[in-house]
Scaffold this motif. Structure first.
Motif, PDB file in Angstrom:
ATOM      1  N   LEU A 143       0.832  -1.202   0.000  1.00  0.00           N
ATOM      2  CA  LEU A 143       0.000   0.000   0.000  1.00  0.00           C
ATOM      3  C   LEU A 143       0.868   1.254   0.000  1.00  0.00           C
ATOM      4  O   LEU A 143       0.525   2.258  -0.623  1.00  0.00           O
ATOM      5  N   ARG A 144       2.012   1.205   0.674  1.00  0.00           N
ATOM      6  CA  ARG A 144       2.917   2.356   0.692  1.00  0.00           C
ATOM      7  C   ARG A 144       3.423   2.663  -0.720  1.00  0.00           C
ATOM      8  O   ARG A 144       3.518   3.826  -1.119  1.00  0.00           O
ATOM      9  N   THR A 145       3.734   1.612  -1.476  1.00  0.00           N
ATOM     10  CA  THR A 145       4.171   1.817  -2.859  1.00  0.00           C
ATOM     11  C   THR A 145       3.044   2.399  -3.693  1.00  0.00           C
ATOM     12  O   THR A 145       3.266   3.273  -4.538  1.00  0.00           O
ATOM     13  N   LEU A 146       1.844   1.922  -3.462  1.00  0.00           N
ATOM     14  CA  LEU A 146       0.678   2.469  -4.161  1.00  0.00           C
ATOM     15  C   LEU A 146       0.584   3.974  -3.920  1.00  0.00           C
ATOM     16  O   LEU A 146       0.403   4.750  -4.867  1.00  0.00           O
ATOM     17  N   GLN A 219      -9.551   2.777   2.931  1.00  0.00           N
ATOM     18  CA  GLN A 219     -10.975   2.612   3.187  1.00  0.00           C
ATOM     19  C   GLN A 219     -11.792   3.452   2.212  1.00  0.00           C
ATOM     20  O   GLN A 219     -11.447   4.593   1.928  1.00  0.00           O
ATOM     21  N   MET A 220     -12.894   2.879   1.736  1.00  0.00           N
ATOM     22  CA  MET A 220     -13.820   3.605   0.879  1.00  0.00           C
ATOM     23  C   MET A 220     -15.248   3.349   1.350  1.00  0.00           C
ATOM     24  O   MET A 220     -15.667   2.199   1.474  1.00  0.00           O
ATOM     25  N   GLY A 228     -17.409   0.047   2.532  1.00  0.00           N
ATOM     26  CA  GLY A 228     -17.811  -0.444   1.226  1.00  0.00           C
ATOM     27  C   GLY A 228     -16.690  -1.231   0.574  1.00  0.00           C
ATOM     28  O   GLY A 228     -16.919  -2.249  -0.080  1.00  0.00           O
ATOM     29  N   LEU A 229     -15.451  -0.747   0.777  1.00  0.00           N
ATOM     30  CA  LEU A 229     -14.268  -1.445   0.273  1.00  0.00           C
ATOM     31  C   LEU A 229     -13.113  -1.134   1.208  1.00  0.00           C
ATOM     32  O   LEU A 229     -12.841   0.025   1.525  1.00  0.00           O
ATOM     33  N   TRP A 230     -12.434  -2.182   1.653  1.00  0.00           N
ATOM     34  CA  TRP A 230     -11.304  -2.040   2.571  1.00  0.00           C
ATOM     35  C   TRP A 230     -10.163  -2.935   2.106  1.00  0.00           C
ATOM     36  O   TRP A 230     -10.384  -4.094   1.724  1.00  0.00           O
ATOM     37  N   LEU A 231      -8.944  -2.382   2.097  1.00  0.00           N
ATOM     38  CA  LEU A 231      -7.760  -3.129   1.677  1.00  0.00           C
ATOM     39  C   LEU A 231      -6.689  -3.029   2.756  1.00  0.00           C
ATOM     40  O   LEU A 231      -6.538  -1.972   3.395  1.00  0.00           O
ATOM     41  N   ASP A 232      -5.914  -4.105   2.950  1.00  0.00           N
ATOM     42  CA  ASP A 232      -4.886  -4.080   3.988  1.00  0.00           C
ATOM     43  C   ASP A 232      -3.570  -3.521   3.453  1.00  0.00           C
ATOM     44  O   ASP A 232      -3.440  -3.191   2.270  1.00  0.00           O
ATOM     45  N   GLY A 238      -8.768  -8.130   1.587  1.00  0.00           N
ATOM     46  CA  GLY A 238      -9.698  -7.020   1.554  1.00  0.00           C
ATOM     47  C   GLY A 238     -11.068  -7.460   2.005  1.00  0.00           C
ATOM     48  O   GLY A 238     -11.304  -8.652   2.258  1.00  0.00           O
ATOM     49  N   SER A 239     -11.964  -6.506   2.142  1.00  0.00           N
ATOM     50  CA  SER A 239     -13.341  -6.828   2.522  1.00  0.00           C
ATOM     51  C   SER A 239     -14.282  -5.817   1.893  1.00  0.00           C
ATOM     52  O   SER A 239     -13.884  -4.715   1.526  1.00  0.00           O
ATOM     53  N   SER A 240     -15.528  -6.216   1.756  1.00  0.00           N
ATOM     54  CA  SER A 240     -16.548  -5.339   1.180  1.00  0.00           C
ATOM     55  C   SER A 240     -17.894  -5.630   1.813  1.00  0.00           C
ATOM     56  O   SER A 240     -18.360  -6.771   1.818  1.00  0.00           O
TER      57      SER A 240
END
Length: 268
Positions: A143-146, A219-220, A228-232, A238-240
């Motif tokens: 995620l840091r690279t993103l 988080q979105m 609604g959308l979560w990424l680690d 992830g989860s939704s």
């Protein structure tokens, strides 16, 4: 919609100027009627619902409408003018379905995905080539690279995810993803899913929890419950869930999912 000329001080507005501006308004009126004949226009001003036009714009329209060979030009929409066949398409394909140009190759997006998404992204992003700003295949799962890849971007981005069930879903964000102490984004932001059929989930108006980035998660959507959308942080899990921001259904087949590929596209 009403069309008005740029206003000038009374002491500068001589009779010749009145005639000139009247002539230009007539041309501008003709231009919009040809552009959108189904709309209703008026050359009479009103306190509201009018369009202010810069003098340079009037000059351009005058040139077009005074063209001695009007058949050499025509008024087209942004979609008609700028949309091009996708690089995913065969060079010999004569399909009438026009797709955006992908500057880079996608590991996820197929023709059917592009067809659906192209019709729902905001008008200001349509007609531009799509450039891959980040992908787990090319940049690794971080995620840091993103966030680092987003640092120099100042335009909307499209996130595309393929999970371990081969389901495709994601989000359009009006702002590039970044770490922030507050939620950011606008009502252009939306979630979408092709799992199993295409659905788009736009802003419900309930709250403005569009996007918030942390070093350990992205988080979105939200509002008193799951996202609604979560990424680690490793862009692996992830989860939704349904959320108030988008009133969406879960984007994946399961609330919790494993990410196989993730791409973020921007519009250049």
């Amino acid at each position: 919609m009403h069309l008005i000329c740029p206003k000038q001080p009374e002491h500068e507005l001589q009779s010749s100027s009145v005639s000139l501006f009247s002539f230009r308004v007539d041309h501008l009126y003709t231009f919009f009627v040809q552009w959108s004949p189904e709309s209703i226009y008026s050359k009479h001003t009103s306190k509201q619902d009018f369009l202010k036009v810069h003098p340079e714009t009037l000059n351009v329209i005058d040139t077009l409408l005074n063209n001695s060979a009007p058949k050499n030009w025509k008024i087209v929409t942004v979609k008609q003018q700028k949309r091009r066949p996708s690089v995913c398409s065969s060079a010999d394909s004569e399909s009438e379905d026009l797709q955006p140009v992908l500057v880079d190759r996608s590991q996820i997006l197929k023709e059917q995905h592009l067809e659906q998404l192209m019709n729902h992204i905001p008008a200001r992003t349509q007609g531009y080539p799509w450039k891959l700003a980040y992908s787990t295949a090319e940049h690794g799962t971080s995620l840091r690279t993103l966030y680092r890849q987003m640092a120099e971007i100042d335009r909307p981005v499209l996130m595309v995810i393929k999970d371990s069930d081969n389901q495709v879903f994601g989000a359009f964000s009006s702002d590039p993803f970044k770490v922030s102490s507050y939620c950011y984004g606008t009502g252009e932001t939306f979630l979408y899913s092709f799992s199993p059929e295409f659905q788009i989930f736009r802003w419900s108006g309930e709250n403005s929890y569009f996007v918030r980035g942390f070093l350990d998660s992205l988080q979105m959507g939200g509002g008193g419950g799951p996202f609604g959308l979560w990424l680690d942080a490793d862009l692996y899990r992830g989860s939704s869930y349904s959320c108030d921001t988008f009133c969406n259904r879960p984007l994946s087949l399961h609330h919790d999912f494993t990410i196989r590929d993730l791409e973020i596209w921007t519009f250049i």
